[in-house]
Design a protein around this motif. Structure first.
Motif, PDB file in Angstrom:
ATOM      1  N   GLU A  42     -35.470 -52.208   4.984  1.00  0.00           N
ATOM      2  CA  GLU A  42     -34.282 -52.332   5.831  1.00  0.00           C
ATOM      3  C   GLU A  42     -33.158 -53.071   5.098  1.00  0.00           C
ATOM      4  OE1 GLU A  42     -33.038 -54.408  10.073  1.00  0.00           O
ATOM      5  OE2 GLU A  42     -35.116 -53.796   9.769  1.00  0.00           O
ATOM      6  N   ILE A  43     -33.506 -54.125   4.398  1.00  0.00           N
ATOM      7  CA  ILE A  43     -32.510 -54.952   3.701  1.00  0.00           C
ATOM      8  C   ILE A  43     -31.921 -54.223   2.498  1.00  0.00           C
ATOM      9  CG2 ILE A  43     -32.238 -57.022   2.254  1.00  0.00           C
ATOM     10  CD1 ILE A  43     -34.366 -58.323   4.113  1.00  0.00           C
ATOM     11  N   THR A  44     -32.791 -53.611   1.698  1.00  0.00           N
ATOM     12  CA  THR A  44     -32.342 -53.036   0.425  1.00  0.00           C
ATOM     13  C   THR A  44     -31.945 -51.571   0.523  1.00  0.00           C
ATOM     14  OG1 THR A  44     -34.591 -52.398  -0.233  1.00  0.00           O
ATOM     15  CG2 THR A  44     -33.828 -54.622  -0.867  1.00  0.00           C
ATOM     16  N   ASP A  73     -30.388 -61.571  -0.221  1.00  0.00           N
ATOM     17  CA  ASP A  73     -31.410 -60.721   0.385  1.00  0.00           C
ATOM     18  C   ASP A  73     -32.541 -61.565   0.975  1.00  0.00           C
ATOM     19  OD1 ASP A  73     -30.114 -58.333  -0.181  1.00  0.00           O
ATOM     20  OD2 ASP A  73     -31.152 -58.065  -2.096  1.00  0.00           O
ATOM     21  N   ARG A 122     -31.384 -62.873   4.241  1.00  0.00           N
ATOM     22  CA  ARG A 122     -31.448 -61.806   5.234  1.00  0.00           C
ATOM     23  C   ARG A 122     -32.891 -61.541   5.670  1.00  0.00           C
ATOM     24  NH1 ARG A 122     -26.957 -60.401   2.321  1.00  0.00           N
ATOM     25  NH2 ARG A 122     -27.997 -59.169   0.729  1.00  0.00           N
ATOM     26  N   LEU A 123     -33.824 -61.605   4.714  1.00  0.00           N
ATOM     27  CA  LEU A 123     -35.236 -61.416   5.036  1.00  0.00           C
ATOM     28  C   LEU A 123     -35.711 -62.479   6.022  1.00  0.00           C
ATOM     29  CD1 LEU A 123     -37.976 -60.051   4.623  1.00  0.00           C
ATOM     30  CD2 LEU A 123     -38.292 -61.501   2.592  1.00  0.00           C
TER      31      LEU A 123
END
Length: 82
Positions: A10-12, A35, A38-39
């Protein structure tokens, strides 16, 4: 159940992390600090629990994050929170 690998996708926006082993160090795998933040925010959203800086100091590998997520869910699911 959401896994760390699903959150990384989802993040990358890439499935690159799906097949990596649990001992993959996220800090050296191309995940930058933004990132990682965000994780952690996504983990907090999925668990409803705050992840502290002290918690984050112990999280390095995909397995570390998975274990933390599983342990947090286990504690949240027990009546006494332990």
């Amino acid at each position: 159940m959401t896994t760390i690998r699903e959150l990384l996708v989802e993040i990358t926006g890439t499935t690159e992390y799906v097949g990596l082993p649990d001992d993959t160090d996220l800090h050296s795998s191309g995940i930058d600090s933004g990132d990682l933040v965000r994780l952690v925010l996504l983990m907090e959203r999925h668990t409803g629990e705050e992840i502290t800086t002290a918690d984050m100091e112990h999280l390095r590998t995909i397995g570390d994050y998975e274990e933390f997520l599983a342990a947090d869910r286990g504690a949240a699911g027990s009546p006494d929170g332990a």
